[in-house]
Design an enzyme around this catalytic site. Structure first.
Site, PDB file in Angstrom:
ATOM      1  N   TYR A   1      43.939  45.461  59.055  1.00 15.04           N
ATOM      2  CA  TYR A   1      44.263  45.018  60.414  1.00 15.04           C
ATOM      3  C   TYR A   1      45.566  45.589  60.960  1.00 15.04           C
ATOM      4  O   TYR A   1      45.865  45.446  62.133  1.00 15.04           O
ATOM      5  CB  TYR A   1      44.283  43.489  60.498  1.00 15.04           C
ATOM      6  CG  TYR A   1      42.971  42.941  60.950  1.00 15.04           C
ATOM      7  CD1 TYR A   1      42.474  43.243  62.212  1.00 15.04           C
ATOM      8  CD2 TYR A   1      42.199  42.142  60.113  1.00 15.04           C
ATOM      9  CE1 TYR A   1      41.247  42.761  62.630  1.00 15.04           C
ATOM     10  CE2 TYR A   1      40.980  41.655  60.524  1.00 15.04           C
ATOM     11  CZ  TYR A   1      40.511  41.971  61.784  1.00 15.04           C
ATOM     12  OH  TYR A   1      39.302  41.493  62.198  1.00 15.04           O
TER      13      TYR A   1
ATOM     14  N   GLU B   1      30.829  31.259  32.098  1.00 14.85           N
ATOM     15  CA  GLU B   1      30.287  31.915  33.290  1.00 14.85           C
ATOM     16  C   GLU B   1      30.365  31.021  34.511  1.00 14.85           C
ATOM     17  O   GLU B   1      30.716  31.470  35.585  1.00 14.85           O
ATOM     18  CB  GLU B   1      28.823  32.335  33.047  1.00 14.85           C
ATOM     19  CG  GLU B   1      28.161  32.948  34.278  1.00 14.85           C
ATOM     20  CD  GLU B   1      26.716  33.384  34.046  1.00 14.85           C
ATOM     21  OE1 GLU B   1      26.305  33.479  32.886  1.00 14.85           O
ATOM     22  OE2 GLU B   1      26.007  33.627  35.028  1.00 14.85           O
TER      23      GLU B   1
END
Lengths: 424, 424
Positions: free
Chosen positions: B167, B253
């Site tokens: 940006y 996980e």
């Protein structure tokens, strides 16, 4: 004219220099922090003394037809309710009438937006779920099974996820949507929140700043959580003893802005609690925000993208989502102020054209749909902002403020917004 | 035969009672915790004394053609490198030769898997990115701009996200993929990690258990982080002074299993550090795991779903992902043990048929593709497990263990696996 001056005279250069000098002008408008802090103190005091709609409950409204909400109940109460349901089923069976559950309807036709409470609630329609009926026997069995599983979880004093619940009896449940749906039914039937059932969602929110609280007995000081912050616990009933000297809660849509605020320790300059769900609000973050707002009585200022989804996210925090409407009073935080980034900020803060994004047709439609929503309509300022967004067809992310410098957000934009009390 | 007995004799009932009695049998196999702790101590001691491949570097290998990796550099060194690049460009311009950058190629043809290091690295191909060339002028300009932005960030001592970077000059970058790609180029060109450039990814991992560390100067005790745990900081260079009395790191996980372990305070019974990235590993979690493993020299045991994606996730932790190969030595943690849930566990622990899921054709293809990967091939045990998965076409989630009770994971499965040293 020198080469340098000629370059400056070129339109794009002159524009960019205008916008950067504008950023400088804005910075000069900033008063000393003491003045801005005084503004925040007034805001907090107003929040603490207000007898806002938050204290209203359904029973205060004298509604023509009764409505249904659920409440946070402690485990002994929920256990008792489940045992009562089991006992009543057993009695019914022994008397030869079989058994059935009376399940509140959660369909949209049974939902109602209450402007006085600024929440979605359930109307009183229920359906009977009989065991001795071919069309409902399966769901009745699932309901009985979920009741017994929840009973076991509560007896052990642990928390489980919806996925855990599903895997305890895959054969019966078939797929997870079925155990999930019945879990919501059970919640409504027992009149308690899903958190009270100790079935929790996974957490994704983080918090940092002027807040001390207990997470399962561990004392957490959120001013000492570095830049990463503290992960918001999935089990809201294990969160207790909130203490804070903050003047407000800053609710941030995205983690990039959260990181900027945390790294700059924004909360040390302006005492606040900074919280984000990293996008779409999850249940744990909504419960946590609600708990902070209720117990600390602090004003909540929101920093979201200037697009329909930023506002949509705000609406989920404020009014809840349709499929959790029965639980809306525990999940929703009314009276959140829209601090920014607002459509009117784009010109006011001279966000360069190239940092604004064109809205797609779908964006515009989402914006128009929002204009039809009750929670927008009741706030004139929001309607004006949204109309401007749809008219200009421009959107911008919080990150667009980086075009003035990476720390413009924390050093100029937010202090100035607060100083000017520029929230809606 | 009474009604009750007849029901029991029905196959499904008898099966379910068999599997639950099996779970009970397994529990009886558990030795006292002291024995299991002794196993863990031996494992830790081995990890601490091993001169594993982890200490090898590219230079030890005497490769025919040179390879390229990046290193963690401190800010003064990176600043110096950038200033040198700028100076060299300026000299080149002043001598009338214009300027160009020499950029290492990150294409897959320039990538190499080194079995000795168990990592993907870059070969030595580079390309010239000249300013005075129509086909490269844009990229050369973007490269110069990114170098100057990174220089500014490092000078201020702050951290920014890729999105922030984009940006600052939307007009030049056009879209974020371009500034992101050049950022990776700059990283390779300067020979430092992306973290060294202070451009960070958003965090999503959490950690809990026997670890104390500093996050930006704040001392964090991860045994006192409740159930929510501590959010892993995005800025790994602000993480320091790790201390731990853990015997191993448990890499999980999914967040549901993480929550179960945190709530049961598994780390108090078996001293460990529990970490999860909640699915696909993000850069911050990978850096954090690597840092823990390197500094604490602890063994890492992994608990993932029994499906190709569980193993894929393990591979990202261990060998890196292809598009970050240049940074692989800083992001990868070799020598992770696959504890479970493994295909062979499904029968061994009698996971009920209905809790296993059939693999789709796509799953099977993913499994077969993994069998071709070097990091699988070099571990016979993994090959056997994967072949079994593809042959039986069955997968199962960690949550499937809930079918034996919500706390079966923490009370039976994990202790027994560790007792039997059942990792690969």
């Amino acid at each position: 004219m020198s080469e340098k001056k000629r370059r400056r005279a070129e339109p794009s250069q002159s524009k960019s220099s205008r916008s950067s000098s504008h950023a400088h002008d804005l910075k000069k408008q900033l008063k000393p922090d003491a003045d801005i802090l005084a503004t925040l103190r007034r805001l907090r005091d107003a929040a603490q003394s207000s007898t806002s709609n938050q204290t209203l409950t359904i029973s205060d409204l004298n509604l023509a037809s009764p409505c249904r909400e659920v409440a946070d109940l402690d485990s002994p109460s929920v256990l008792l309710s489940i045992e009562r349901a089991a006992l009543s089923a057993a009695r019914s069976i022994l008397s030869g009438r079989g058994f059935s559950f009376s399940i509140p309807s959660r369909s949209s036709s049974n939902q109602l937006y209450l402007p006085e409470l600024d929440r979605i609630v359930l109307k009183d329609k229920t359906s009977s779920r009989a065991f001795a009926n071919l069309s409902t026997v399966r769901k009745a069995t699932i309901t009985a099974r979920v009741l017994s599983l929840v009973h076991a979880v509560l007896l052990r004093g642990i928390h489980v996820t919806k996925r855990d619940l599903f895997y305890t009896d895959v054969k019966l449940f078939g797929d997870q949507t079925q155990s999930d749906a019945v879990l919501d039914d059970v919640s409504c039937m027992l009149g308690c929140t899903r958190s009270s059932l100790h079935v929790v969602a996974s957490e994704k929110g983080v918090v940092v700043g002027r807040l001390v609280f207990s997470d399962d007995g561990d004392r957490i000081d959120c001013t000492r959580m570095g830049i990463g912050g503290k992960a918001i616990p999935p089990n809201i009933d294990r969160v207790s003893d909130l203490e804070s000297d903050a003047l407000f809660i800053l609710l941030v849509e995205k983690d990039a802005a959260f990181m900027r605020l945390a790294e700059d320790r924004f909360y040390n300059r302006f005492p606040c609690i900074i919280v984000t769900a990293k996008g779409q609000p999850d249940v744990a973050t909504r419960l946590f925000l609600k708990k902070m707002k209720t117990e600390l009585k602090l004003p909540v200022l929101a920093l979201v993208d200037s697009d329909p989804y930023g506002l949509k996210i705000l609406s989920v925090y404020m009014c809840g989502s349709k499929n959790m409407s029965y639980d809306s009073s525990n999940l929703t935080t009314p009276d959140i102020k829209w601090l920014g980034v607002r459509p009117s900020d784009l010109d006011k803060y001279k966000v360069p054209e190239q940092c604004r994004l064109p809205m797609t047709d779908q964006d515009v439609k989402a914006g128009k749909d929002l204009l039809e929503e009750d929670f927008v309509k009741r706030n004139e300022g929001w309607v004006r902002e949204l109309e401007m967004m749809v008219r200009t067809r421009q959107k911008a992310e919080i990150q667009a403020l980086s075009s003035f410098g990476f720390q413009y957000l924390t050093e100029v934009y937010l202090p100035l917004k607060i100083q000017q009390q520029d929230w809606l």
